[in-house]
Design a protein around this motif. Sequence first.
Motif, PDB file in Angstrom:
ATOM      1  N   VAL A  29     -15.967  -0.176 -11.837  1.00 26.21           N
ATOM      2  CA  VAL A  29     -15.305  -1.376 -12.365  1.00 26.21           C
ATOM      3  C   VAL A  29     -14.637  -1.053 -13.698  1.00 26.21           C
ATOM      4  CG1 VAL A  29     -15.688  -3.679 -13.324  1.00 26.21           C
ATOM      5  CG2 VAL A  29     -16.801  -3.021 -11.177  1.00 26.21           C
ATOM      6  N   LYS A  30     -15.336  -0.341 -14.555  1.00 30.45           N
ATOM      7  CA  LYS A  30     -14.753   0.042 -15.851  1.00 30.45           C
ATOM      8  C   LYS A  30     -13.555   0.968 -15.659  1.00 30.45           C
ATOM      9  CE  LYS A  30     -18.940  -0.379 -18.679  1.00 30.45           C
ATOM     10  NZ  LYS A  30     -19.900   0.345 -19.556  1.00 30.45           N
ATOM     11  N   THR A  32     -11.483   1.253 -12.996  1.00 33.31           N
ATOM     12  CA  THR A  32     -10.319   0.569 -12.429  1.00 33.31           C
ATOM     13  C   THR A  32      -9.735  -0.456 -13.405  1.00 33.31           C
ATOM     14  OG1 THR A  32     -11.804  -0.991 -11.300  1.00 33.31           O
ATOM     15  CG2 THR A  32     -11.046   0.925 -10.048  1.00 33.31           C
ATOM     16  N   ALA A  33     -10.574  -0.945 -14.330  1.00 33.50           N
ATOM     17  CA  ALA A  33     -10.082  -1.898 -15.322  1.00 33.50           C
ATOM     18  C   ALA A  33      -9.085  -1.254 -16.276  1.00 33.50           C
ATOM     19  CB  ALA A  33     -11.251  -2.481 -16.115  1.00 33.50           C
ATOM     20  N   THR A  34      -9.119   0.068 -16.372  1.00 34.13           N
ATOM     21  CA  THR A  34      -8.172   0.785 -17.234  1.00 34.13           C
ATOM     22  C   THR A  34      -6.900   1.178 -16.479  1.00 34.13           C
ATOM     23  OG1 THR A  34      -9.106   2.978 -16.733  1.00 34.13           O
ATOM     24  CG2 THR A  34     -10.097   1.740 -18.552  1.00 34.13           C
ATOM     25  N   GLY A  35      -6.805   0.747 -15.219  1.00 33.22           N
ATOM     26  CA  GLY A  35      -5.622   1.046 -14.433  1.00 33.22           C
ATOM     27  C   GLY A  35      -5.741   2.275 -13.563  1.00 33.22           C
ATOM     28  N   GLN A  36      -6.900   2.948 -13.600  1.00 30.69           N
ATOM     29  CA  GLN A  36      -7.101   4.119 -12.761  1.00 30.69           C
ATOM     30  C   GLN A  36      -7.523   3.683 -11.360  1.00 30.69           C
ATOM     31  OE1 GLN A  36      -9.135   7.571 -14.714  1.00 30.69           O
ATOM     32  NE2 GLN A  36      -9.528   6.111 -16.361  1.00 30.69           N
ATOM     33  N   ARG A  37      -7.217   4.515 -10.390  1.00 30.28           N
ATOM     34  CA  ARG A  37      -7.631   4.201  -9.018  1.00 30.28           C
ATOM     35  C   ARG A  37      -9.127   4.494  -8.863  1.00 30.28           C
ATOM     36  NH1 ARG A  37      -8.668   8.838  -6.585  1.00 30.28           N
ATOM     37  NH2 ARG A  37      -7.547  10.738  -7.127  1.00 30.28           N
TER      38      ARG A  37
END
Length: 302
Positions: A29-30, A32-37
Amino acid sequence: MADIHVAPHLIDGKQTAEDIKVEIAAAVVKLTATGQRPPHLAAILVGHDGGSETYVRNKVLACERVGYDSTLLRFEDDITEADLLAQVGALNDDPAIDGFIVQLPLPKHIDAEKVIEAIRPDKDVDGFHPMNLGRMVAGLPALLPATPSGIVELMARQGIKTSGQHCVVIGRSNIVGTPVSILLAKNLETANCTVTLCHSRTKNLAEIVRQADIIVAAIGRPEFVTADMVKPGAVVIDVGTTRVTDANKKSGFSLKGDVNFAEVAPLASRITPVPGGVGPMTIAMLLLNTLRAATGAVYPKA
């Protein structure tokens, strides 16, 4: 002499693995929250071995549980070695795949060692590649073998004392026995055991195993460890998962560990059941390796 435990405290690998998955899901969750897949785990399955089918299916479900992407590539057992190696090469070169496994065993006409060596070490989330094993021995960062590291993690999270304890490992495979003996001997808070590695040529095997404070049974022979091989109060880690014909089961089989549970459980201070002991930890550590591969925690991304 230590007390005999009429009701041994079972080591719940299933719950411990679930705790790890919760931690991994939070990390995803952390991420993907930064825009990473999300991390992406792939698996190659050759043939229709029942145990392998179940294991790979559980891996796919575990990926869904923690928010990973997953890919399953299926091939018939007549695939040539060259074609399988080509598939490995394609996964090595695919930037969307963070880690992958080739499910063992493979058909006899395929050299499993050649396939393992063809996997890029930074995508080798099973931790079988010689480079990862070598780095583990040297004490360098590595993607650790999933089952051995799962055993160490399970005992640590269950509060089992390992430092200074005599651990007897039965079985010397490169997948479990040898690497777990190395990990448990390391100068780490979760290890520091005095380790004896036993195998098929070991003399006075029962006598040696009876000296153990911790027994890791990884020989692949159902119910091999019996009560006469276990001292009262020992911790027993059963790695075995052999399918045995059982007419009373709807599936037609039951899973047996390398330990005769009915005999040994009353003697043990702690013991892993089969199923529900080491098995779930293997998948949890595979997921953890995939997260480490995706984030470049061991082999930094270019």
